[in-house]
Design a protein around this motif. Structure first.
Motif, PDB file in Angstrom:
ATOM      1  N   SER A 145     -39.716  64.317   3.363  1.00  0.00           N
ATOM      2  CA  SER A 145     -39.426  62.881   3.211  1.00  0.00           C
ATOM      3  C   SER A 145     -39.417  62.157   4.553  1.00  0.00           C
ATOM      4  CB  SER A 145     -38.072  62.704   2.517  1.00  0.00           C
ATOM      5  OG  SER A 145     -37.035  63.299   3.274  1.00  0.00           O
ATOM      6  N   LEU A 146     -38.986  62.835   5.635  1.00  0.00           N
ATOM      7  CA  LEU A 146     -38.963  62.177   6.948  1.00  0.00           C
ATOM      8  C   LEU A 146     -40.377  61.912   7.446  1.00  0.00           C
ATOM      9  CD1 LEU A 146     -37.342  61.078   9.301  1.00  0.00           C
ATOM     10  CD2 LEU A 146     -37.316  63.382  10.295  1.00  0.00           C
ATOM     11  N   PRO A 156     -35.433  55.476   8.642  1.00  0.00           N
ATOM     12  CA  PRO A 156     -34.196  55.513   7.851  1.00  0.00           C
ATOM     13  C   PRO A 156     -32.963  56.002   8.611  1.00  0.00           C
ATOM     14  CG  PRO A 156     -35.666  57.309   7.221  1.00  0.00           C
ATOM     15  CD  PRO A 156     -36.437  56.430   8.130  1.00  0.00           C
ATOM     16  N   TYR A 157     -33.153  56.741   9.720  1.00  0.00           N
ATOM     17  CA  TYR A 157     -32.009  57.316  10.439  1.00  0.00           C
ATOM     18  C   TYR A 157     -31.799  56.697  11.822  1.00  0.00           C
ATOM     19  CZ  TYR A 157     -32.843  60.812   6.832  1.00  0.00           C
ATOM     20  OH  TYR A 157     -33.049  61.434   5.622  1.00  0.00           O
ATOM     21  N   THR A 177     -30.277  64.192  10.847  1.00  0.00           N
ATOM     22  CA  THR A 177     -30.627  63.179   9.846  1.00  0.00           C
ATOM     23  C   THR A 177     -29.601  63.206   8.703  1.00  0.00           C
ATOM     24  OG1 THR A 177     -32.119  64.749   8.748  1.00  0.00           O
ATOM     25  CG2 THR A 177     -33.091  63.269  10.389  1.00  0.00           C
ATOM     26  N   THR A 179     -27.132  62.133   5.531  1.00  0.00           N
ATOM     27  CA  THR A 179     -27.215  61.297   4.330  1.00  0.00           C
ATOM     28  C   THR A 179     -25.847  61.285   3.646  1.00  0.00           C
ATOM     29  OG1 THR A 179     -27.753  63.040   2.729  1.00  0.00           O
ATOM     30  CG2 THR A 179     -29.597  62.085   3.960  1.00  0.00           C
ATOM     31  N   ASP A 185     -28.979  60.723  -2.548  1.00  0.00           N
ATOM     32  CA  ASP A 185     -28.622  60.867  -1.140  1.00  0.00           C
ATOM     33  C   ASP A 185     -29.245  59.721  -0.347  1.00  0.00           C
ATOM     34  OD1 ASP A 185     -27.430  63.204  -1.937  1.00  0.00           O
ATOM     35  OD2 ASP A 185     -29.127  64.471  -1.371  1.00  0.00           O
ATOM     36  N   PRO A 187     -29.969  57.846   3.253  1.00  0.00           N
ATOM     37  CA  PRO A 187     -29.995  58.093   4.697  1.00  0.00           C
ATOM     38  C   PRO A 187     -28.965  57.239   5.435  1.00  0.00           C
ATOM     39  CG  PRO A 187     -32.234  57.857   3.862  1.00  0.00           C
ATOM     40  CD  PRO A 187     -31.311  57.463   2.742  1.00  0.00           C
ATOM     41  N   SER A 190     -28.108  57.945  12.317  1.00  0.00           N
ATOM     42  CA  SER A 190     -27.727  59.179  12.998  1.00  0.00           C
ATOM     43  C   SER A 190     -26.657  58.944  14.063  1.00  0.00           C
ATOM     44  CB  SER A 190     -28.977  59.810  13.630  1.00  0.00           C
ATOM     45  OG  SER A 190     -28.658  60.980  14.326  1.00  0.00           O
ATOM     46  N   LYS A 226     -29.137  72.040   5.747  1.00  0.00           N
ATOM     47  CA  LYS A 226     -28.113  71.062   5.345  1.00  0.00           C
ATOM     48  C   LYS A 226     -26.762  71.752   5.444  1.00  0.00           C
ATOM     49  CE  LYS A 226     -27.428  70.610   0.965  1.00  0.00           C
ATOM     50  NZ  LYS A 226     -27.679  70.322  -0.456  1.00  0.00           N
TER      51      LYS A 226
END
Length: 317
Positions: A145-146, A156-157, A177, A179, A185, A187, A190, A226
């Protein structure tokens, strides 16, 4: 300890429904009482007054948060052993985990699937005026996704990555990153999360770097992981039960990675099969408590189990 005691301590979320069904006889006979049935594992209260529970992994499978009628024999035992290894690695790095060193009677047939866990609740904090729980994700490579977000020029981060970066680019230092944890979830920035939890994030970043190096030396490339942080009854932060495992990380064998074959040695194999079979669309018709009826070829099951076995063999310390 009874489930009512656990609820009274504020260590059990109201959103998680408990069960009154009886669990495995050899555990129930010893005073361990089933109170929660998860997608892949079950929880039992323990005899005595200590704030702990017994987690028992099953061979059940789920993907995309969809419960399936699928079981892969031996998966639960392998997952438990890998989880114990991950907890051991974290503890050697000075990080507390919910997994206790104490074990149940090892002569019990169910013992290889069991972990005694310290009772804890998810770490929460206020972000942009809303109290949220967190999934703290570290990445070694640009993919998934990143990569898709970066390719579109999205950030997003708040990482300021170049949209020209190629997929599977390796970062000089792991990217953080985070979430929210929930139905979806979302984002998070950071730097904002780092500022809220500086000691936690720096400790986990160090753990991830050390584990990445250890895994690579033993023939496994860690793409990302994660980490979920909880708070115990003493107010200390600890890691949960899925620490550096195929349930929380993407692992690729070094020989596959070097050959450009980026298939993860985990349930990504099942995800890919499920995507091709359109399981997400089929699951929309499921009622609460129902499982999706799926037909998975034995060769897929064997490949998944083989991946878990390889991870266990290579990463056992």
């Amino acid at each position: 300890m009874k489930i009512s005691d656990i609820v009274a301590l504020g260590l059990w979320p109201e959103s998680k429904k408990t069960t009154s069904l009886k669990g495995i006889a050899e555990l129930e006979d010893l005073g361990y009482n089933l109170f929660y049935i998860g997608k892949n594992a079950d929880l039992y209260t323990c005899p005595g007054e200590d704030a702990k529970v017994l987690l028992v992994r099953s061979d059940r499978c789920s993907v995309f948060d969809i419960p399936l009628n699928l079981e892969i024999e031996g998966k639960g035992v392998s997952q438990t052993a890998i989880s114990n290894n991950g907890a051991k690695f974290a503890k050697q790095s000075g990080i507390r985990t919910a997994i206790l060193d104490e074990t149940i009677d090892q002569s019990l047939s169910i013992a290889p699937r069991c972990q005694l866990m310290e009772l804890c609740k998810p770490l929460e904090a206020e972000i942009d005026g809303e109290v949220v729980q967190f999934e703290l994700i570290f990445r070694n490579y640009l993919t998934g996704s990143l990569f898709e977000a970066t390719k579109k020029g999205e950030d997003p981060y708040g990482l300021n990555l170049s949209s020209d970066l190629k997929e599977w680019s390796k970062f000089e230092t792991p990217l953080f990153t985070p979430t929210t944890k929930g139905v979806k979830d979302i984002p998070l920035n950071s730097q904002k999360v780092r500022e809220i939890f500086p000691e936690i994030i720096s400790s986990l970043e160090k753990l991830f770097k050390e584990f990445t190096e250890f895994a690579q030396e033993n023939g496994i490339i860690v793409v990302d992981t994660k980490l979920e942080v909880f708070v115990n009854s003493k107010g200390e932060w600890i890691l949960g039960d899925e620490i550096l495992t195929p349930e929380s990380s993407r692992f690729i064998s070094k020989e596959d990675f070097d050959a450009g074959n980026y298939i993860s040695m985990d349930k990504q194999i099942l995800r890919d099969f499920g995507k091709a079979q359109n399981w997400k669309e089929q699951a929309k018709e499921l009622k609460p408590g129902q499982k999706l009826e799926v037909n998975v070829p034995q060769e897929i099951k064997d490949k998944i189990l083989s991946g878990y076995t390889t991870i266990l063999n290579r990463l056992s310390k």
